[in-house]
Design a protein around this motif. Structure first.
Motif, short mmCIF file in Angstrom:
data_model
loop_
_atom_site.label_atom_id
_atom_site.label_comp_id
_atom_site.label_asym_id
_atom_site.label_seq_id
_atom_site.Cartn_x
_atom_site.Cartn_y
_atom_site.Cartn_z
N THR A 114 -14.85 -10.24 -23.91
CA THR A 114 -13.40 -10.31 -24.09
C THR A 114 -13.04 -10.43 -25.57
N PRO A 115 -12.17 -9.56 -26.06
CA PRO A 115 -11.79 -9.66 -27.48
C PRO A 115 -10.69 -10.70 -27.70
N ILE A 116 -10.55 -11.15 -28.93
CA ILE A 116 -9.44 -12.03 -29.31
C ILE A 116 -9.03 -11.65 -30.73
N ALA A 117 -7.74 -11.82 -31.01
CA ALA A 117 -7.24 -11.46 -32.35
C ALA A 117 -7.93 -12.31 -33.41
N ARG A 118 -8.53 -11.65 -34.38
CA ARG A 118 -9.14 -12.38 -35.50
C ARG A 118 -8.12 -12.36 -36.62
N GLU A 153 -17.28 -16.70 -28.75
CA GLU A 153 -18.73 -16.52 -28.83
C GLU A 153 -19.08 -15.05 -28.97
N ARG A 173 -8.25 -16.57 -23.49
CA ARG A 173 -9.28 -15.71 -24.09
C ARG A 173 -10.36 -16.55 -24.75
N PHE A 178 1.37 -13.23 -28.90
CA PHE A 178 0.69 -13.69 -27.69
C PHE A 178 1.37 -14.93 -27.14
#
Ligand SMILES: Cc1cc2nc3c(=O)[nH]c(=O)nc-3n(C[C@H](O)[C@H](O)[C@H](O)COP(=O)(O)OP(=O)(O)OC[C@H]3O[C@@H](n4cnc5c(N)ncnc54)[C@H](O)[C@@H]3O)c2cc1C
Ligand code: SF4
Lengths: 293, 493
Positions: free
Chosen positions: B307-311, B302, B294, B286
């Motif tokens: 919206t997803p984000i890389a965990r 939250e 994001r 990214f």
């Protein structure tokens, strides 16, 4: 805030909406897209191609398939409801080349964004062949609209429930093999379809444009989430595209990037609607089927 | 430095005050007053939340810190301040507990003290020139000018009375501001005050620029940014979000068709640079912009956010600036087990603020300096699996005066990872220059503007990162002030 003026269900999970967006309606050109966000605080921004626009009425038309949490939520909105944020028009407009014969290939929901492009080519004086395909008869959209502008319309379904029983690549190949080849092919649909269309036309050396719909956030070049590899170089779909030379796009890399958040999206979608997500499964089946070919 | 709680810091400040004869302090006495550390959240706790790390001085701490100032006649600190705040004056006023006077002094020169007090790189600006730091032979011992600025600004916000800002009678002139970052906010306020009609056009759905989408909540609470935006709205500034100038309408259209008499471009430097190395388009790579947007703007940290984000579990951030630190510390908070920061030069050359570097280390970010990524490795599914790095050493100084990093041959090694975040810089977005004929840009793509922010086009001004290249909040604000003055002058004629 953008009001929904009209809503039509085109098939089981495909919807058409006409929304108020006067400035976008005024500025938009064929091939451009919008970013839409249902609610400002926690909503997700998704790119959707502008399928049509009416500058005088100040409205634009979008067509979408309810596949993820956001499109599902959108499909639950009704006439008179508002969408909080609509940004656009984004991307480079279609470069309508001066050609004698163009073949426009639309797969599934890709027929919607194909419409304004096909129309623009027609208006430029080109002979227009439209090939449109879907999994079955119920999923075919905009056939009447296409019929009205196309010189030649070829409809196919995967299961043969309507038109020819084949994938769009078959009639495309036939077109390319005619004595006089098409001057230009434009293909819009699922990535796998665009990949195989591009492979088909590459063999016959017919220039081919595809329109990519990748993950993006801002749509103005700020995040780079939409980047794709084209001819070995990194390009941003939002500002360099969405249209690219199909013969140069690295579709495999693009498809992998599209799946980056699949797991999380699934969780979100399940949260929104806990019944089984039929559409996505069907889409996966199509991918698998076309992949086999 | 080991962690000291707010309570202990406060106790020690009270203790000092008790033993000081505040009225009769000689420079020598002032020099002996110990520096007041910023109270902050415990690193072990803050790793797991997005709340602000620095809590802010107590009134007692502020007073003690203010008493350290030597009130130099020549005020060298002011020379380091890009907007020339009367620093000794506002500090003296804090020492005298005249907080209203103090904030008024700052506001003569700065519009965003609560923001700048938090994010300015004071150690390379005012505090670099501070006599006290020089005398104590340690710039970290300078008067904590930024912390004091933040203290009065926050106090002012808490006690804010709703006194409307004075606006001159309407002139009927219209000014378009493109971008709602610090540059745009400043111009909007200064131009509106003169009675002109002001519309801010912002591409995103929320105004604030980098302050909203880039700098994380734990460093700059979004509430503070929104306060500034609310203030603008109260002044009668119109804010059009979801409006990309160059696409929704072009700048020439705004001027010729929409009747704007002047325009200011403050569109920032929002185009991420990539390294053009193998593997850069793998899944899991990214730009810092994407990752931070994001998390910050889209609030992906939250539960409620769509919206997803890389965990990620193992993350590397490439770069050594503020953006890199912000991305690294965000990754920590999103639950990564190991966060590496890979930087080509040594720590001394890092452009990030010292405070951010220290905070990142306290939170467990692992620094790999004098190393650089050669290529990003992936598996058959196109996912990141690691990076191949090279070790570096420092050679002779280059044009920038910093020692040039030189790769050590055959020093390759691999770090296993699932995520790579590229934070090596941002360039200017070409959209506005491309859609505005005659707008001059330089070879880096930045808009060319003179001292007043005037561009090559009539009625068009520009400032902030779009002119300077990626710079700072305070410089963006300073340029905005100058451009606003020039616009106001032009509109009178
Ligand atoms: C992660 C990060 C951390 C940072 N940390 C610090 C720090 O600690 N201290 C510091 O001093 N500086 C820091 N900076 C730099 C600082 O934020 C910038 O220098 C400053 O914000 C520049 O202000 P600006 O007003 O020029 O532009 P920006 O803040 O970039 O705002 C520009 C705005 O214009 C909008 N825009 C762009 N194009 C268009 C268009 N065509 N139409 C409409 N709107 C448009 C954008 O969406 C954006 O909102 C940091 C930057 C980043 C990215
Ligand atoms: S240089 Fe330092 S000691 Fe001197 S007036 Fe400025 S802040 Fe105070």
């Amino acid at each position: 805030m953008n009001k929904i003026i009209e809503k039509k269900q085109l098939s089981d999970d495909v919807f058409q909406m006409c929304i108020e967006a006067p400035l976008i309606a005024r500025s938009r050109k064929a091939g451009q897209f919008i970013l839409l966000q249902i609610d400002t605080d926690f909503g997700e921004r998704i790119p959707l191609t502008i399928a049509n626009g009416d500058a005088e009425a100040g409205t634009i038309t979008i067509v979408f398939q309810s596949v993820g949490a956001t499109t599902h939520k959108l499909s639950d909105k009704n006439v008179g409801d508002y969408i909080e944020n609509v940004l656009g028009p984004l991307g480079q407009p279609t470069h309508v080349k001066d050609v004698d014969w163009v073949v426009c290939v639309g797969g599934g929901i890709g027929v919607a964004p194909m419409y304004p492009i096909a129309k623009a080519f027609k208006e430029s004086g080109a002979k227009l062949t439209v090939i449109m395909g879907a999994r079955n008869k119920d999923l075919l959209i905009l056939e009447e609209d296409m019929k009205a502008i196309a010189d030649e319309l070829i409809v196919c379904t995967d299961d043969g429930s309507y038109g020819r029983k084949c994938l769009v690549t078959e009639p495309l190949k036939e077109c390319c093999q005619r004595e006089q080849q098409p001057d230009e092919v434009v293909a819009i649909g699922p990535p796998i379809m665009m990949k195989f269309c591009s492979l088909t036309t590459k063999e016959c050396e017919v220039p081919t444009t595809v329109s990519l719909n990748t993950i993006m956030i801002d749509g103005t070049g700020m995040c780079g989430g939409c980047r794709v590899t084209v001819g070995g170089e990194t390009k941003f779909v939002c500002v360099d595209g969405p249209e690219f030379d199909g013969h140069k796009v690295d579709f495999d890399n693009m498809m992998k990037r599209l799946g980056a958040y699949k797991k999380q999206e699934q969780v979100n979608h399940d949260k929104y609607h806990d019944h089984e997500c039929k559409a996505e499964k069907q889409a996966d089946e199509l991918v698998a089927k076309q992949g086999d070919k | 430095m080991s962690y000291i709680s707010k309570k202990e810091l406060q106790q020690s400040a009270c203790e000092i005050l008790k033993n000081l004869d505040c009225e009769n302090l000689k420079p020598k006495d002032r020099m002996q007053i110990p520096l007041q550390e910023m109270p902050s959240q415990d690193p072990a706790i803050r790793r797991n939340n997005m709340e602000e790390v620095a809590i802010g001085y107590t009134p007692e701490q502020a007073k003690v810190e203010a008493l350290r100032c030597l009130q130099c006649k020549n005020a060298p600190c002011m020379k380091g301040c890009p907007v020339n705040i009367d620093i000794p004056k506002f500090i003296q006023e804090i020492a005298e507990e005249k907080y209203q006077d103090s904030i008024d002094t700052i506001k003569v020169s700065s519009l965003l003290p609560a923001v700048c007090g938090r994010v300015c790189p004071q150690e390379t600006q005012c505090q670099l020139y501070c006599t006290l730091g020089k005398a104590l032979k340690d710039v970290e011992q300078s008067v904590s000018i930024g912390r004091l600025e933040r203290f009065v600004a926050d106090r002012d916000a808490q006690n804010a009375t709703d006194v409307p800002i004075e606006i001159k009678p309407e002139t009927g002139k219209k000014v378009a501001i493109i971008g709602s970052g610090p540059a745009g906010i400043t111009v909007a306020a200064d131009v509106r005050r003169e009675g002109h009609e002001v519309t801010v056009f912002e591409a995103f759905h929320k105004p604030g620029g980098v302050l909203m989408y880039g700098i994380p909540e734990f460093r700059l609470p979004k509430e503070i940014v929104q306060r500034e935006i609310t203030q603008l709205k109260k002044m009668g500034v119109k804010i059009e979000t979801n409006f990309v100038v160059g696409r929704t309408l072009t700048l020439p259209q705004l001027l010729d068709e929409e009747g704007f008499d002047a325009a200011f471009i403050g569109s920032g430097a929002g185009l991420p640079t990539f390294m053009n190395i193998e593997g850069e388009n793998l899944v899991g790579v990214f730009s810092a912009n994407e990752y931070l947007t994001r998390s910050n703007l889209m609030r992906a940290f939250e539960e409620k956010a769509a919206t997803p984000i890389a965990r990620s579990k193992k993350v590397a951030i490439l770069g050594g600036g503020n953006v890199a630190m912000d991305a690294a510390r965000t990754a920590v908070r999103l639950g990564a087990d190991e966060v590496y920061l890979i930087y080509r030069r040594s720590e001394a050359e890092m452009p990030a603020r010292i405070e951010e570097v220290e905070h990142a280390k306290e939170e467990g970010v692992i620094f790999h300096v004098l190393e650089n990524v050669k290529r990003i490795l992936g598996n058959d599914d196109g996912m990141v699996t690691g990076v191949e790095c090279l070790r570096y050493e420092l050679g002779e100084p280059d044009d920038s005066g910093r020692r040039r990093p030189i790769a050590i041959e055959n020093s390759e090694f691999v770090i296993e990872l699932d995520t790579v975040i590229v934070a090596i810089g941002n360039k200017s977005n070409p959209l506005i220059p491309h859609t505005t004929e005659g707008l001059e840009i330089n070879k880096w793509g930045n808009i060319v503007a003179d001292e007043d922010g005037k561009t090559s086009l009539d009625k068009v001004y520009a400032g902030g990162d779009i002119v300077l290249g990626a710079a700072t909040v305070i410089l963006a604000m300073g340029e905005g002030r100058k451009a606003a003055a020039a616009i106001n002058e032009m509109l009178v004629d």
